[in-house]
Design a protein around this motif. Structure first.
Motif, PDB file in Angstrom:
ATOM      1  N   ALA A  48       0.825  -1.207   0.000  1.00  0.00           N
ATOM      2  CA  ALA A  48       0.000   0.000   0.000  1.00  0.00           C
ATOM      3  C   ALA A  48       0.860   1.259   0.000  1.00  0.00           C
ATOM      4  CB  ALA A  48      -0.925  -0.009   1.222  1.00  0.00           C
ATOM      5  N   ALA A  49       1.922   1.264   0.797  1.00  0.00           N
ATOM      6  CA  ALA A  49       2.802   2.430   0.843  1.00  0.00           C
ATOM      7  C   ALA A  49       3.502   2.647  -0.493  1.00  0.00           C
ATOM      8  CB  ALA A  49       3.832   2.262   1.960  1.00  0.00           C
ATOM      9  N   THR A  50       3.943   1.570  -1.124  1.00  0.00           N
ATOM     10  CA  THR A  50       4.634   1.684  -2.413  1.00  0.00           C
ATOM     11  C   THR A  50       3.695   2.224  -3.490  1.00  0.00           C
ATOM     12  OG1 THR A  50       6.046  -0.186  -1.817  1.00  0.00           O
ATOM     13  CG2 THR A  50       5.943   0.411  -4.142  1.00  0.00           C
ATOM     14  N   ILE A  51       2.474   1.699  -3.538  1.00  0.00           N
ATOM     15  CA  ILE A  51       1.503   2.166  -4.535  1.00  0.00           C
ATOM     16  C   ILE A  51       1.148   3.629  -4.313  1.00  0.00           C
ATOM     17  CG2 ILE A  51      -0.867   1.876  -5.348  1.00  0.00           C
ATOM     18  CD1 ILE A  51      -0.534  -1.135  -4.745  1.00  0.00           C
ATOM     19  N   ALA A  52       0.908   3.982  -3.032  1.00  0.00           N
ATOM     20  CA  ALA A  52       0.553   5.368  -2.727  1.00  0.00           C
ATOM     21  C   ALA A  52       1.692   6.320  -3.079  1.00  0.00           C
ATOM     22  CB  ALA A  52       0.188   5.498  -1.247  1.00  0.00           C
ATOM     23  N   ALA A  53       2.920   5.939  -2.767  1.00  0.00           N
ATOM     24  CA  ALA A  53       4.067   6.791  -3.096  1.00  0.00           C
ATOM     25  C   ALA A  53       4.228   6.945  -4.599  1.00  0.00           C
ATOM     26  CB  ALA A  53       5.341   6.196  -2.478  1.00  0.00           C
ATOM     27  N   TRP A  54       4.018   5.863  -5.325  1.00  0.00           N
ATOM     28  CA  TRP A  54       4.113   5.917  -6.798  1.00  0.00           C
ATOM     29  C   TRP A  54       3.081   6.887  -7.369  1.00  0.00           C
ATOM     30  CZ3 TRP A  54       7.327   3.140 -10.241  1.00  0.00           C
ATOM     31  CH2 TRP A  54       6.968   3.222 -11.575  1.00  0.00           C
ATOM     32  N   LEU A  55       1.850   6.805  -6.878  1.00  0.00           N
ATOM     33  CA  LEU A  55       0.779   7.655  -7.416  1.00  0.00           C
ATOM     34  C   LEU A  55       0.990   9.117  -7.063  1.00  0.00           C
ATOM     35  CD1 LEU A  55      -2.313   5.378  -6.666  1.00  0.00           C
ATOM     36  CD2 LEU A  55      -1.153   5.719  -8.854  1.00  0.00           C
ATOM     37  N   VAL A  56       1.344   9.396  -5.798  1.00  0.00           N
ATOM     38  CA  VAL A  56       1.517  10.784  -5.377  1.00  0.00           C
ATOM     39  C   VAL A  56       2.729  11.410  -6.073  1.00  0.00           C
ATOM     40  CG1 VAL A  56       2.030  12.289  -3.406  1.00  0.00           C
ATOM     41  CG2 VAL A  56       0.384  10.409  -3.157  1.00  0.00           C
ATOM     42  N   ALA A  57       3.856  10.712  -6.089  1.00  0.00           N
ATOM     43  CA  ALA A  57       5.047  11.260  -6.740  1.00  0.00           C
ATOM     44  C   ALA A  57       4.854  11.361  -8.244  1.00  0.00           C
ATOM     45  CB  ALA A  57       6.263  10.385  -6.422  1.00  0.00           C
TER      46      ALA A  57
ATOM     47  N   ALA B 297      10.589   7.368  -5.187  1.00  0.00           N
ATOM     48  CA  ALA B 297       9.519   7.391  -4.191  1.00  0.00           C
ATOM     49  C   ALA B 297       9.077   5.980  -3.829  1.00  0.00           C
ATOM     50  CB  ALA B 297       8.327   8.193  -4.719  1.00  0.00           C
ATOM     51  N   ALA B 298       8.928   5.140  -4.837  1.00  0.00           N
ATOM     52  CA  ALA B 298       8.481   3.768  -4.581  1.00  0.00           C
ATOM     53  C   ALA B 298       9.511   2.993  -3.753  1.00  0.00           C
ATOM     54  CB  ALA B 298       8.219   3.054  -5.906  1.00  0.00           C
ATOM     55  N   ILE B 299      10.790   3.144  -4.092  1.00  0.00           N
ATOM     56  CA  ILE B 299      11.836   2.445  -3.338  1.00  0.00           C
ATOM     57  C   ILE B 299      11.873   2.938  -1.897  1.00  0.00           C
ATOM     58  CG2 ILE B 299      14.321   2.114  -3.122  1.00  0.00           C
ATOM     59  CD1 ILE B 299      14.502   2.203  -6.164  1.00  0.00           C
ATOM     60  N   ALA B 300      11.763   4.253  -1.706  1.00  0.00           N
ATOM     61  CA  ALA B 300      11.802   4.807  -0.353  1.00  0.00           C
ATOM     62  C   ALA B 300      10.652   4.282   0.493  1.00  0.00           C
ATOM     63  CB  ALA B 300      11.767   6.335  -0.418  1.00  0.00           C
ATOM     64  N   ALA B 301       9.447   4.276  -0.045  1.00  0.00           N
ATOM     65  CA  ALA B 301       8.296   3.783   0.714  1.00  0.00           C
ATOM     66  C   ALA B 301       8.442   2.307   1.048  1.00  0.00           C
ATOM     67  CB  ALA B 301       7.013   4.021  -0.083  1.00  0.00           C
ATOM     68  N   LEU B 302       8.934   1.533   0.090  1.00  0.00           N
ATOM     69  CA  LEU B 302       9.105   0.092   0.313  1.00  0.00           C
ATOM     70  C   LEU B 302      10.109  -0.172   1.432  1.00  0.00           C
ATOM     71  CD1 LEU B 302       8.466  -2.798  -0.646  1.00  0.00           C
ATOM     72  CD2 LEU B 302      10.341  -2.565  -2.275  1.00  0.00           C
ATOM     73  N   LEU B 303      11.193   0.592   1.465  1.00  0.00           N
ATOM     74  CA  LEU B 303      12.223   0.374   2.473  1.00  0.00           C
ATOM     75  C   LEU B 303      11.819   0.885   3.851  1.00  0.00           C
ATOM     76  CD1 LEU B 303      15.436   1.315   0.444  1.00  0.00           C
ATOM     77  CD2 LEU B 303      14.638  -0.968   1.052  1.00  0.00           C
ATOM     78  N   VAL B 304      11.003   1.911   3.899  1.00  0.00           N
ATOM     79  CA  VAL B 304      10.681   2.554   5.176  1.00  0.00           C
ATOM     80  C   VAL B 304       9.683   1.748   5.996  1.00  0.00           C
ATOM     81  CG1 VAL B 304       9.449   4.557   6.129  1.00  0.00           C
ATOM     82  CG2 VAL B 304      11.326   4.891   4.530  1.00  0.00           C
ATOM     83  N   VAL B 305       8.805   0.996   5.370  1.00  0.00           N
ATOM     84  CA  VAL B 305       7.823   0.201   6.126  1.00  0.00           C
ATOM     85  C   VAL B 305       8.557  -0.959   6.795  1.00  0.00           C
ATOM     86  CG1 VAL B 305       5.705  -1.148   6.029  1.00  0.00           C
ATOM     87  CG2 VAL B 305       5.977   0.861   4.562  1.00  0.00           C
TER      88      VAL B 305
ATOM     89  N   VAL C  50       1.854   5.340   6.590  1.00  0.00           N
ATOM     90  CA  VAL C  50       1.161   4.061   6.429  1.00  0.00           C
ATOM     91  C   VAL C  50       1.515   3.112   7.578  1.00  0.00           C
ATOM     92  CG1 VAL C  50       1.059   1.966   5.011  1.00  0.00           C
ATOM     93  CG2 VAL C  50       0.887   4.214   3.931  1.00  0.00           C
ATOM     94  N   ASN C  51       2.788   3.055   7.937  1.00  0.00           N
ATOM     95  CA  ASN C  51       3.203   2.145   9.008  1.00  0.00           C
ATOM     96  C   ASN C  51       2.630   2.562  10.359  1.00  0.00           C
ATOM     97  OD1 ASN C  51       4.595  -0.244   9.572  1.00  0.00           O
ATOM     98  ND2 ASN C  51       6.372   0.847  10.342  1.00  0.00           N
ATOM     99  N   ALA C  52       2.457   3.874  10.564  1.00  0.00           N
ATOM    100  CA  ALA C  52       1.959   4.366  11.843  1.00  0.00           C
ATOM    101  C   ALA C  52       0.441   4.271  11.960  1.00  0.00           C
ATOM    102  CB  ALA C  52       2.404   5.806  12.057  1.00  0.00           C
ATOM    103  N   LEU C  53      -0.276   4.422  10.844  1.00  0.00           N
ATOM    104  CA  LEU C  53      -1.732   4.489  10.906  1.00  0.00           C
ATOM    105  C   LEU C  53      -2.416   3.149  10.711  1.00  0.00           C
ATOM    106  CD1 LEU C  53      -2.493   7.828   9.007  1.00  0.00           C
ATOM    107  CD2 LEU C  53      -2.221   7.427  11.462  1.00  0.00           C
ATOM    108  N   ILE C  54      -1.832   2.266   9.927  1.00  0.00           N
ATOM    109  CA  ILE C  54      -2.480   0.972   9.661  1.00  0.00           C
ATOM    110  C   ILE C  54      -1.939  -0.055  10.645  1.00  0.00           C
ATOM    111  CG2 ILE C  54      -2.910  -0.818   7.948  1.00  0.00           C
ATOM    112  CD1 ILE C  54      -2.504   1.193   5.767  1.00  0.00           C
ATOM    113  N   VAL C  55      -2.631  -0.206  11.746  1.00  0.00           N
ATOM    114  CA  VAL C  55      -2.284  -1.168  12.801  1.00  0.00           C
ATOM    115  C   VAL C  55      -0.786  -1.132  13.084  1.00  0.00           C
ATOM    116  CG1 VAL C  55      -2.651  -3.507  13.647  1.00  0.00           C
ATOM    117  CG2 VAL C  55      -4.133  -2.600  11.852  1.00  0.00           C
ATOM    118  N   PRO C  56      -0.295  -0.103  13.774  1.00  0.00           N
ATOM    119  CA  PRO C  56       1.138  -0.038  14.070  1.00  0.00           C
ATOM    120  C   PRO C  56       1.612  -1.301  14.785  1.00  0.00           C
ATOM    121  CG  PRO C  56      -0.014   1.908  14.895  1.00  0.00           C
ATOM    122  CD  PRO C  56      -1.043   0.992  14.378  1.00  0.00           C
TER     123      PRO C  56
END
Length: 345
Positions: free
Chosen positions: A23-32, A44-52, A150-156
């Motif tokens: 979800a984070a990767t898709i959202a980052a791809w769309l927003v960026a 953006a996609a790589i950053a979101a994937l690594l951060v979760v 995404v990591n903080a809001l979706i069931v941390p």
């Protein structure tokens, strides 16, 4: 042919973690992609994937690592591009320079890799113009921010259950080890059985380490976690119980070692040994009681009493001369076990 352990793990990551990463990767791809429509939003996609990550604290660490790595890599790529133009070999030069810069500034391995990868991607996928470099930095920050949100809001993630399980297993095995030693003391033992007792006692050490690691991971998972208030007291109690059980593990191993080193067939005839065996059974009872009181045990084991069994210090007659070293050693370790279970200084 067995698949190497380096590419497989004993247990899968939670499916929820996979869903959050996707979800984070898709959202980052769309927003960026909306913010910079002229370029594929790879950064953006790589950053979101690594951060979760499994915990929010780890997500922030990974976000900082990724952001610093990208900024440094982009600056290196732009600087080399402006100086040397765009020959094919500049990508290799950028990788080498990025690795040397990371080494000079004592960057962590993860940050160093990010610097080199970012420099390579900027030169391989785009251009070395300052405008392009700035866009990639902003794109990375978008991916980092989305990953954290995404990591903080979706069931941390809260890693309390693994800590509870590992500490419960440690308590159950520690009580069983006390019972095994109590059963062995009054009776003659074969060399094979003595070796088995030692092996079983030594297994307590890795179990204690696993419990400590699980509790530490649970505490880390609460850092900056919106759900931390619900579980903070629970983990604090686990930490306190783990600190009470830890020295008892050492003492049980030491008692078993002393018994094996000083054993002879007449040791069971000592009245003190019979009394010590009874105290060890009581100590095993109290370990189980402590584990069940902390709601760590999943076994429907009935206790003989909910009252601690180690209610008074043990007083014994002096042993015979050939056994006084072993009896004294067992008595001292038993005194320490009693003090730990009764929370005495």
């Amino acid at each position: 042919m067995r698949i190497p352990a380096a590419i497989r793990v004993a247990t899968r990551s939670p499916l929820l973690q996979v869903v959050k990463s996707a979800a984070a990767t898709i959202a980052a791809w769309l927003v960026a992609g909306w913010a910079f429509p002229s370029q594929l939003p790879v950064f953006a996609a790589i950053a979101a994937l690594l951060v979760v990550q499994p915990s929010i604290n780890q997500s922030l660490s990974k976000a900082l690592e990724r952001s610093i790595g990208v900024i440094a890599g982009v600056v290196i790529a732009v600087g080399l591009g402006l100086l040397l133009g765009s020959p094919r070999w500049i990508v290799l030069l950028a990788i080498v320079v990025a690795m040397l810069v990371a080494w000079v500034f004592r960057a962590s391995p993860g940050t160093g890799n990010q610097v080199a990868i970012s420099a390579m991607l900027v030169l391989a996928l785009g251009s070395s113009s300052p405008e392009y470099a700035f866009a990639r930095i902003v794109e990375t920050l978008i991916g980092v921010a989305i990953g954290i949100v995404v990591n903080a809001l979706i069931v941390p993630p809260v890693l309390v259950e693994p800590a509870r399980r590992q500490l419960g297993l440690l308590g159950s095995e520690l009580a069983a080890s006390l019972d095994r030693l109590a059963d062995a003391l009054p009776h003659p033992q074969t060399p094979e059985r003595m070796q088995e007792l030692m092996l079983e006692a030594r297994l307590l050490r890795p179990m204690k380490d696993a419990a400590d690691a699980a509790i530490a991971a649970g505490e880390e998972s609460l850092t900056l976690n919106p759900r931390r208030s619900t579980h903070r007291d629970e983990l604090r109690e686990m930490r306190a119980l783990g600190e009470r059980l830890s020295p008892i593990v050492t003492q049980v191993i030491g008692m078993t070692r002393a018994y094996a080193d000083h054993y002879d067939d007449s040791i069971g005839e000592e009245p003190a040994v019979i009394a010590i065996a009874e105290q060890l059974r009581r100590a095993g009872h109290d370990v189980r009681l402590a584990v069940q009181s902390a709601e760590l045990s999943s076994e429907p084991e009935a206790l003989t009493s909910a009252i601690p069994a180690l209610t008074a210090p043990l007083v014994v007659r002096p042993p015979s001369s050939q056994h006084w070293i072993l009896i004294g050693s067992l008595m001292e370790d038993l005194r320490r076990i009693r003090g730990g279970l009764l929370d005495e200084d």
